[in-house]
Design a protein around this motif. Structure first.
Motif, mmCIF file in Angstrom:
data_model
loop_
_atom_site.group_PDB
_atom_site.id
_atom_site.type_symbol
_atom_site.label_atom_id
_atom_site.label_comp_id
_atom_site.label_asym_id
_atom_site.label_seq_id
_atom_site.Cartn_x
_atom_site.Cartn_y
_atom_site.Cartn_z
ATOM 1 N N LEU A 260 0.835 -1.198 0.000
ATOM 2 C CA LEU A 260 0.000 0.000 0.000
ATOM 3 C C LEU A 260 0.868 1.245 0.000
ATOM 4 C CD1 LEU A 260 -2.638 1.541 0.346
ATOM 5 C CD2 LEU A 260 -2.534 1.061 2.767
ATOM 6 N N GLU A 261 1.902 1.221 0.800
ATOM 7 C CA GLU A 261 2.730 2.410 0.894
ATOM 8 C C GLU A 261 3.456 2.677 -0.408
ATOM 9 O OE1 GLU A 261 5.139 2.270 4.346
ATOM 10 O OE2 GLU A 261 3.442 2.903 5.570
ATOM 11 N N ALA A 262 3.970 1.598 -0.978
ATOM 12 C CA ALA A 262 4.653 1.765 -2.244
ATOM 13 C C ALA A 262 3.695 2.327 -3.286
ATOM 14 C CB ALA A 262 5.205 0.429 -2.709
ATOM 15 N N THR B 164 3.084 5.976 -2.695
ATOM 16 C CA THR B 164 4.211 6.786 -3.137
ATOM 17 C C THR B 164 4.119 7.069 -4.626
ATOM 18 O OG1 THR B 164 5.454 5.442 -1.598
ATOM 19 C CG2 THR B 164 6.687 6.982 -2.942
ATOM 20 N N VAL B 165 3.874 6.016 -5.362
ATOM 21 C CA VAL B 165 3.816 6.172 -6.814
ATOM 22 C C VAL B 165 2.687 7.110 -7.198
ATOM 23 C CG1 VAL B 165 3.463 4.966 -8.971
ATOM 24 C CG2 VAL B 165 4.796 3.905 -7.178
ATOM 25 N N ALA C 76 3.145 10.754 -6.276
ATOM 26 C CA ALA C 76 4.137 11.371 -7.152
ATOM 27 C C ALA C 76 3.521 11.674 -8.498
ATOM 28 C CB ALA C 76 5.330 10.448 -7.310
ATOM 29 N N ASP D 90 2.033 16.902 -0.710
ATOM 30 C CA ASP D 90 2.956 15.916 -0.168
ATOM 31 C C ASP D 90 3.045 15.942 1.350
ATOM 32 O OD1 ASP D 90 5.565 15.412 -2.639
ATOM 33 O OD2 ASP D 90 3.481 14.749 -2.476
ATOM 34 N N SER E 116 1.660 12.870 4.331
ATOM 35 C CA SER E 116 2.904 12.187 4.648
ATOM 36 C C SER E 116 2.689 10.899 5.441
ATOM 37 C CB SER E 116 3.816 13.117 5.426
ATOM 38 O OG SER E 116 3.103 13.600 6.561
ATOM 39 N N ASP E 117 2.061 11.019 6.561
ATOM 40 C CA ASP E 117 1.952 9.843 7.413
ATOM 41 C C ASP E 117 0.816 8.927 6.990
ATOM 42 O OD1 ASP E 117 4.065 10.044 8.964
ATOM 43 O OD2 ASP E 117 3.013 10.596 10.805
ATOM 44 N N GLN E 118 -0.303 9.511 6.866
ATOM 45 C CA GLN E 118 -1.477 8.698 6.584
ATOM 46 C C GLN E 118 -1.772 8.682 5.095
ATOM 47 O OE1 GLN E 118 -3.308 6.647 8.318
ATOM 48 N NE2 GLN E 118 -1.721 6.937 9.848
ATOM 49 N N VAL E 119 -2.038 7.512 4.651
ATOM 50 C CA VAL E 119 -2.370 7.387 3.242
ATOM 51 C C VAL E 119 -3.779 7.923 3.028
ATOM 52 C CG1 VAL E 119 -2.493 5.796 1.340
ATOM 53 C CG2 VAL E 119 -0.969 5.325 3.227
ATOM 54 N N ASP E 120 -3.895 8.636 2.016
ATOM 55 C CA ASP E 120 -5.184 9.225 1.679
ATOM 56 C C ASP E 120 -6.246 8.137 1.534
ATOM 57 O OD1 ASP E 120 -7.126 10.839 0.893
ATOM 58 O OD2 ASP E 120 -6.259 11.357 -1.061
ATOM 59 N N ASP E 121 -7.429 8.471 1.958
ATOM 60 C CA ASP E 121 -8.518 7.502 1.881
ATOM 61 C C ASP E 121 -8.796 7.054 0.460
ATOM 62 O OD1 ASP E 121 -9.090 6.964 4.412
ATOM 63 O OD2 ASP E 121 -10.852 8.254 4.578
#
Lengths: 560, 655
Positions: free
Chosen positions: B593-595, B598-599, B602, B609, B613-618
C-alpha cells in the motif's frame, strides 16, 4: 560496512552520526544493498550487475535491464499477434528467485521519480535526485529501510513513529550471515562489471543471435532455478500489519463512495477501446449463428460490454444472463432458469444430468427454439468445477443455444480439456477494456482489506430479531460467556450442561428439551456450532470473531 | 452467405462419408467374426483410435449407425462419465437398448414405450428376459415384420460400445464383464472398446482372469494424419471449391493440428472459420464462387464494388503492366473493368486447373526421393508452392538433383502416374503434356530393348577376354574404365535429363505462387493472424501485455513510453501489478500500500505531499483495495494465512 566500501573501491565511509545525517546518508548509499545474482529476468537480461562504486551507474543499469525486459516482451507478444508464426510467452513463465521486499519500495520510488521517460545515466545528476526524494515525503524513509544493513536500520527506525518501533523483519536473525554472503558476491560481481555492462547495452541489437543461446541456457537452468526458488522456506517480508497502520478499515459502501469520487483515468481512451469492441457485435452474431460460441478475454471488466451487446442486439430474442461472479450461483440454478423460464416447465429433476437431458430433448424437438446465454465470468469459483463445466459445455454444444461468455482468471483456459473445448467450440476474442471490475469484485470478500464483518453482524441481528426474547437471551448469554473467555486460546466453548444451568438460573428455559429445541434453531441459522470434546461433552461455540460479537452485544444492549 | 452454408454442408458430408468408408472394413470383419462366437467368451473388438479424442464422437456415431443399419438394432453407446458404478452402467445400457427397440417398432409396441427405463429394476436377468421377449416376438410376428428384420442376423447380437475405455473405472468394467460372461449363452453380447492410447491398456486395466473371458480382436483405425491428408486432398486440392487458403493460414491450421490436438474436427472448424472470416471481411468475396456464377455476378457489380476491385493491390499491379490507354479505361470505365475482371477470373480458374495436376505430378516425383527435400506430404509441397516460387528454393534444387539420379524403373512408374494424373484432370492444354510424357515412356521402352542388346554384346566381350593373359586383361580393363569415364552420357541418362527438365519447365510454367495472380484476393484467405487469434488465443499474454504495457491498448501519450517501461501515470492495476512483481512468495499489504501510495502521489504532483505524509489518503487506499481485489480476481494473488495481512503470489516468479 567500511571494509565493504573499501573493497568496492568507493570512497564511502560509514560512521555513527545523528539521525538526520543517517537519513541523508542512506539516500546516497541506497545502492549498498547487493542482491544475489538473480536468474535472468528475460531474454536480454543476462548477468545482473551491481556496482558498488556509483549509485547512478547502478540505477541506470537497472533501468536499462528492466526496460529491455519489457521491450523484449512487448516485441515478442506483438510478433505473435502480428503474423502468428511465433508463440511468445515463453519468457512469461520463467522462474525467478524471490526477491527482497525492499525491491518493491525501491521500484516504487523509482517509478515515482521518473515520469515515464528514461533517465539519462548521468553520474552527477542522480545523487542529487536521490537526496531530493526522501524530502518530498517522509515515508520514503521506510522504503529504504529494507535496503540498508541491519544495524544501521535499527538506528534509523528508533526515532520514528510507533509504526516502526518494533522489529521490522521477521527473519532478521539470519540477516547477518546474508550480509556477508552478499559482500562476497558483490566483490566478484564488481570484478566482471564491465563486460556484463557492455553486453546489456548491446543486447537490443544482437537480440536474435542471443535469444537462441538463451534458450539453451534457459533449458539447462530451469530445473536449478526452480529448486533455487523453492529452497528457502523462509520468506522475508516485514512484519507490519494493517492494524498498526492507524487506519480505520473501510467497509463496502464507503469504499464504493470513495471510488466514485476518484476519477477514472483515461476515460476517453477506454471508451475508444470499447467502441472498437462494439463494432464486432454483428460479427459475433453471425458467428454465433454458425455454431461457434464466443469467449472474451483480456484485462478489464467485460460486463458492460456484454450488457451492451445484450441491449443492442439481443433485445428481441430469448436470452439468459448468468452472473457467474455471484457467489451463490450454481449450474443447477442456471438449468432451473432455463427449464422454468425458457421452457416453462414446472417440475423438478433428480439430478442436473436429467435436467440437461430434458433440455437437450426439448431443444432438439423444437427447432424454432433459440436461446442466447450470456455468462459473465465463466471461470468464477462456483462454475469452474469440472462437472459444471461439463454440463455447460454440453449445453453450449446444442445448435440452437448460443453461448457468449467472458473469462478473467489467468489460468481459466486450464479448466477445459480437449473434449470440453470441442464441445464449447470456442472462438476467442480479445477484449481488453481496462474498466474496473466493480460488480465482480464486490463479492470477492475473502481478501478485502476492509472487511469489517458488517455482513455477519447484520445477519446476526436480523436473525435474532425474528426470535423470541427468550431465545435472544439465550444467545446473549452464550455470546457473553464467549467474550469473557476470549483471551483463553484453548477455550473449547461452553459445555451444554453448564449452559443449561446458566439458562435455568436466568429463567430462560425450563427444561433440557426446550433448550435443545432452541439450539437446533440456532444451528439451522448457522449461529452456533457444536462440537464434541474429548470427554464426550457437547461444547457450543459462536463462529464469529470477537470484535463482531462485541459490536453485536453493544447493539443489543442499546435495544434493550 | 448461402454459398458458405452450402460449403459447410458439403464439408461435413465429405467427412462423414470418409469416416464411413474407413469403417466399412471393420464391419465386414465384425460380421464374419460374430459368426464364430465361442461359448463363455465375449467377443470383443478393441478399436485403437489414436489421441484425437474429439473426433471419436463422430466416429462412434457413424459406427453405431452402420451397425444399426446392417447388423443389429441393438446398439448401446456408453460413456465413462455416465457410468460411475455398475448400477448406473446397467441403467444406461437398459435405457439405450429399450429405446432403440422402441424406435425399431414404435407403432405396435406402445406398452413397451410406456415403461420408463428408469423404473425397471435393472439387472442382467431383466435384460435377458427382455431380450428373449423380443426375439420371441420377432419370430412369431407376421411375415411382414420378419422381412424387415431379415437383413439382420438370425439372433441379432447386442452390441455395447464403450466409448472411452481408459476412463472407465476398472471395477465397473471387470464386474460388467464377469456378469455378462455368465449370461453369454442367453444373451449374445458383443463389446467394443474405444481405445485412445495403445492396445496394451486392456491388459493393464483388466487382470488376466477377466481378460481371458474376452475374445479380443484388434482393429486399427486410420491415423488422424491420414484423415487430414484426405480432407486436404478433397477440400483444398480441388477446383470444386472456389475458396482457397493462403499459405500462412494453411500453415497455422496444420500447426494447430500437429502440435495441439490432432483433431480433424478442429481442423475443419478452423477451415469453417476461415470461410466465415473471408466472406465477412472481404467485400468482393461475392465473386468467390463457381466460375459461371461469378461471371454473372461481375455484370451486376455496383460502382463502389468496382472501386473496391481497383483498390486491390494485385489488380493495381495488373493495371500498371498494361499500356496507358488501357490503364485509363480500366480505371475509369466500369464496363471495361467488368470485362477485364471476367477475363481475369477465367485466367485464375485456368491457373487453378493447371496448378493442381502439376502439383500432384511434382509430388509424385519428390515424394519418393530420399530425405524428402520437399516434404513427404502433398500439403507440405502445396505450402511451399504457395509461399514463393518453388523453383527458386534450395530444396527444389536438391530434389531435382536427386531426381536426375533416379533409376529407370522408378522413373517409368512415375511417368506413368503423371500421365494418369494429367489424363484425369480436365485442363485443356495438357494434351501436349500428355503426349510428351507418353513419348518419353515410349523412348524408355525402346531404350530397354537397346539395353538388352548392349548387355549381350558385353557378355560376348567377356568371353573374348577369358582367353587373354593377366597383363592384357589389366590393360583392357583400364581402357574400359577410361572409355567409360570419358564416354558421353548414355542414351538413358540423356533421356532422364530431358524428363527432369521437362518437369522443371512444367513447374515453372504452372506452379507460380497464387499471390502473383491477379485478383487472388477474391478467393484466397490469408489473414493468418486473425485466425490464430480466434482459434489459438493466448489470454495470458494478452493479460500480461495489458498489465505491463497499458499504452499498447490505451492510446494516451502519457502512457506511450519508448522503452515500454511503466510510467507512474498508468492505471492503478498496472502499478499494483508492477509492484507485486518485485516481491517473493508473500507480499505484505502494508508495504504494498505504501509503495503504491508513493507512486500515485508522485504521479499526481507535488502539491499535497506534506499533508499526506503519514497517513495514506482515503481515496488512494480505496483505489489500492480495488486494484488488489482485481488482481485477486485475475488470479495473481490469494489471501494467505501464513502471516497476518499478507497475500501469496500465485504466478510465475513467485510460488
Amino acid at each position: 560496512m567500511s571494509h565493504h566500501g573499501a573493497r568496492g573501491g568507493a570512497a564511502l565511509e560509514v560512521r555513527f552520526v545523528p539521525d538526520e545525517d543517517v537519513l541523508k546518508h542512506i539516500a546516497e548509499d541506497a545502492g549498498f544493498k547487493v542482491r544475489k545474482d538473480k536468474p535472468q529476468l528475460a531474454v536480454s537480461v543476462k548477468g545482473f550487475v551491481k556496482t558498488l562504486e556509483n549509485i547512478s551507474d547502478d540505477e541506470a543499469q537497472e533501468m536499462l535491464e528492466e526496460k529491455s525486459y519489457v521491450a523484449v516482451l512487448g516485441i515478442r507478444t506483438q510478433d505473435s499477434m502480428g503474423d502468428g508464426s511465433g508463440v511468445g510467452g515463453g519468457e512469461l513463465y520463467t522462474f525467478q528467485t524471490p526477491k527482497r521486499s525492499g525491491k518493491m519500495a525501491e521500484l516504487a520510488s523509482e517509478l515515482a521519480r521518473t515520469p515515464g521517460q528514461s533517465e539519462a545515466p548521468d553520474c552527477t545528476e542522480c545523487p542529487k535526485k536521490n537526496v531530493k526524494t526522501p524530502q518530498s515525503s517522509s515515508n520514503k524513509k521506510n522504503e529504504f529501510v529494507s535496503t540498508t544493513p541491519y544495524r544501521l536500520r535499527r538506528r534509523l527506525t528508533a526515532p520514528d513513529t510507533q509504526l516502526e518501533s518494533e522489529s521490522e523483519y521477521s527473519a532478521s536473525c539470519s540477516e547477518e550471515e546474508e550480509e556477508e554472503e552478499e559482500q562476497k558476491e558483490s566483490s566478484t560481481v564488481a570484478g566482471r562489471k564491465t563486460p556484463a555492462k557492455t553486453k546489456a547495452a548491446s543486447t537490443p541489437l544482437s537480440k536474435k543471435s542471443l535469444s537462441k543461446k538463451m534458450k539453451e541456457d534457459k533449458m539447462s537452468n530451469l530445473v536449478e532455478q526452480y529448486f533455487e526458488a523453492h529452497s528457502s522456506s523462509k520468506v522475508l517480508t516485514s512484519d507490519r500489519t494493517l492494524q498498526k497502520l492507524q487506519k480505520r478499515r473501510l467497509n463496502q459502501e464507503t469504499l464504493r463512495d470513495l471510488l466514485k469520487k476518484a476519477p477514472l483515468p483515461y476515460a476517453a481512451e477506454i471508451k475508444e477501446l470499447n467502441q472498437q469492441h462494439e463494432s464486432l457485435f454483428s460479427k459475433w452474431m453471425l458467428q454465433l449463428h454458425l455454431g461457434f460460441n464466443i469467449v472474451l478475454y483480456g484485462l478489464g471488466s467485460k460486463r458492460d460490454l456484454l450488457e451492451k451487446f445484450r441491449t443492442s442486439v439481443l433485445q428481441d430474442s430469448v436470452h439468459l444472463v448468468v452472473n457467474g461472479y455471484f457467489p451463490s450461483i450454481t449450474v443447477r440454478s442456471i438449468l432451473n432458469s432455463i427449464t422454468e423460464e425458457v421452457l416453462e416447465h414446472t417440475g423438478t429433476f433428480r439430478s442436473p444430468l436429467d435436467q440437461l437431458e430434458f433440455i437437450v430433448k426439448r431443444f432438439k424437438e423444437d427447432s424454432s427454439l433459440e436461446l442466447y446465454v450470456l455468462i459473465h465470468n465463466l471461470d468464477s469459483q462456483m462454475l469452474r468445477g469440472e462437472r459444471s463445466q461439463q454440463i455447460l459445455a454440453q449445453l453450449s454444444s446444442l445448435p440452437s443455444v448460443y453461448l457468449i461468455a467472458s473469462i478473467d482468471h489467468i489460468n481459466a483456459p486450464l479448466m477445459w480439456d480437449q473434449a470440453k473445448q470441442s464441445l464449447y467450440n470456442w472462438l476467442w476474442y480479445e477484449t481488453t477494456t481496462f474498466s474496473p471490475y466493480v460488480e465482480e469484485t464486490s463479492y470477492e470478500n475473502s481478501l478485502l482489506v476492509q472487511q469489517s464483518g458488517s455482513l455477519a453482524l447484520s445477519s446476526l441481528t436480523h436473525v435474532l430479531r425474528s426470535l423470541t426474547p427468550n431465545a435472544r437471551g439465550i444467545f446473549r448469554l452464550l455470546a457473553r460467556y464467549q467474550l469473557e473467555n476470549k483471551d483463553n486460546p484453548s477455550y473449547p466453548g461452553l459445555s451444554f450442561q453448564d449452559f443449561y444451568q446458566q439458562c435455568r438460573e436466568a429463567f430462560l428455559v425450563n427444561s433440557d428439551l426446550t433448550l435443545r429445541a432452541q439450539l437446533t434453531e440456532f444451528r439451522d441459522h448457522k449461529l452456533i456450532r457444536t462440537k464434541r470434546g474429548a470427554d464426550g461433552v457437547e461444547y457450543l461455540l459462536i463462529p464469529v470473531d470477537d470484535s463482531t460479537l462485541t459490536d453485536f452485544l453493544e447493539k443489543e444492549d442499546e435495544d434493550v | 452467405q448461402q454459398i458458405q452454408e452450402e460449403m459447410n454442408k458439403q464439408l461435413f458430408d465429405n467427412l462423414v462419408s470418409f469416416l464411413r468408408r474407413s469403417h466399412s472394413e471393420f464391419q465386414e470383419k465384425a460380421t464374419e467374426w460374430t459368426c464364430r462366437m465361442k461359448s463363455r467368451e465375449i467377443p470383443t473388438a478393441a478399436l485403437v483410435l489414436g489421441v484425437n479424442v474429439t473426433d471419436h464422437d463422430l466416429t462412434f456415431k457413424s459406427l453405431s449407425e452402420i451397425l444399426q443399419n446392417n447388423i443389429t438394432p441393438y446398439v448401446a453407446l456408453l460413456q465413462a462419465k455416465d457410468c460411475p458404478g455398475i448400477k448406473n452402467l446397467m441403467q444406461k445400457l437398459m435405457g439405450q437398448l429399450m429405446n432403440c427397440y422402441v424406435d425399431a417398432d414404435s407403432s405396435d409396441e406402445e406398452d413397451c414405450a410406456q415403461v420408463s427405463p428408469n423404473r425397471i429394476r435393472c439387472s442382467m436377468t431383466s435384460l435377458i428376459s427382455w431380450y428373449e421377449n423380443i426375439t420371441k416376438k420377432t419370430d412369431s410376428e407376421t411375415p411382414n415384420r420378419k422381412r424387415t428384420s431379415s437383413r439382420h442376423l438370425q439372433s441379432p447380437p447386442v452390441v455395447v460400445i464403450f466409448k472411452d475405455m481408459e476412463s472407465f473405472t476398472t471395477k465397473v468394467l471387470q464386474d460388467f464383464i464377469v456378469i455378462s460372461s455368465q449370461h453369454i449363452h442367453e444373451l449374445p453380447l458383443i463389446l467394443i472398446f474405444g481405445i485412445a492410447t495403445s492396445p496394451m491398456i486392456i491388459h493393464s486395466l483388466l487382470p488376466h482372469s477377466i481378460s481371458s473371458l474376452l475374445c479380443i480382436e484388434l482393429f486399427q483405425s486410420l491415423s488422424c494424419k491420414e484423415h487430414l491428408s484426405t480432407i486436404i486432398d478433397k477440400l483444398l486440392l480441388t477446383t470444386q471449391f472456389a475458396f482457397k487458403l493462403g499459405e500462412k493460414v494453411l500453415q497455422v491450421l496444420i500447426n494447430i493440428f500437429l502440435y495441439h490436438d490432432f483433431s480433424v474436427q478442429n481442423f475443419i472448424k478452423g477451415f469453417q472459420l476461415c470461410i466465415v472470416e473471408h466472406f465477412y471481411s472481404q467485400p468482393l468475396s461475392v465473386l468467390c464462387c463457381q466460375l459461371s456464377e461469378a461471371k454473372k455476378r461481375v455484370n451486376s457489380l455496383s460502382h463502389s464494388q468496382c472501386e473496391n476491385i481497383r483498390r486491390l493491390p494485385s489488380f493495381r499491379r495488373y493495371v500498371e503492366s498494361q499500356e496507358s490507354e488501357k490503364q485509363i479505361a480500366l480505371l475509369t470505365s466500369d464496363n471495361f473493368l467488368k470485362e477485364a475482371v471476367q477475363k481475369l477470373l477465367e485466367d485464375l480458374h485456368v491457373y487453378h486447373e493447371n496448378y493442381l495436376p502439376v502439383l500432384r505430378c511434382l509430388h509424385v516425383f519428390t515424394s519418393s526421393l530420399p530425405k524428402y527435400p520437399l516434404g513427404k506430404q502433398i500439403r507440405e509441397l502445396h505450402c511451399a508452392c504457395l509461399e514463393s516460387r518453388v523453383w527458386e528454393t534450395e530444396d527444389y534444387e536438391s530434389s531435382l538433383q536427386l531426381a536426375r539420379m533416379l533409376n529407370k524403373s522408378d522413373l517409368v512408374t512415375m511417368l506413368q502416374k503423371c500421365v494418369e494424373i494429367f489424363v484425369s484432370s480436365s485442363g485443356k492444354d495438357f494434351d501436349k503434356v500428355v503426349e510428351k510424357l507418353k513419348d518419353f515412356l515410349a523412348q524408355f521402352q525402346k531404350l530397354e530393348g537397346a539395353c538388352q542388346e548392349q548387355g549381350e554384346s558385353i557378355s560376348s566381350q567377356k568371353e573374348l577376354q577369358k582367353k587373354t593373359d593377366l597383363y592384357h586383361l589389366q590393360k583392357s580393363l583400364l581402357e574400359l574404365k577410361e572409355s567409360r569415364r570419358s564416354k558421353k552420357l548414355t542414351k538413358f541418362e540423356v533421356l532422364r535429363f530431358e524428363v527432369v527438365d521437362f518437369i522443371d519447365s512444367l513447374v515453372k510454367n504452372y506452379l507460380v505462387p497464387a499471390d502473383h495472380q491477379t485478383l487472388h484476393e477474391l478467393v484466397y484467405f490469408s489473414r493468418a493472424g486473425a485466425l490464430r487469434e480466434h482459434l489459438n488465443a493466448a489470454p495470458r499474454v494478452a493479460l500480461h501485455t495489458a498489465l505491463n504495457n497499458p499504452g499498447c491498448y490505451l492510446k494516451h501519450q502519457a502512457l506511450r513510453s519508448d522503452g515500454g517501461s511503466l510510467s507512474n501515470k498508468a492505471p492503478d492495476v498496472c502499478i499494483v501489478y508492477k509492484l507485486h512483481l518485485e516481491c517473493g512468495r508473500l507480499i505484505n499489504l502494508v508495504d504494498w500500500l505504501e509503495a503504491f501510495a508513493t507512486v500515485v502521489t508522485a504521479a499526481e504532483g507535488p502539491s499535497g505531499d506534506a499533508a499526506v505524509s503519514d497517513q495514506v489518503d482515503d481515496v488512494i487506499h480505496a483505489r489500492f483495495i480495488r486494484a488488489v481485489s482485481e488482481l485477486e480476481l485475475l488470479g495473481f494473488i490469494k489471501a494467505s494465512k501464513q502471516k497476518t495481512d499478507h497475500v501469496a503470489r500465485l504466478t510465475w516468479g513467485g510460488c
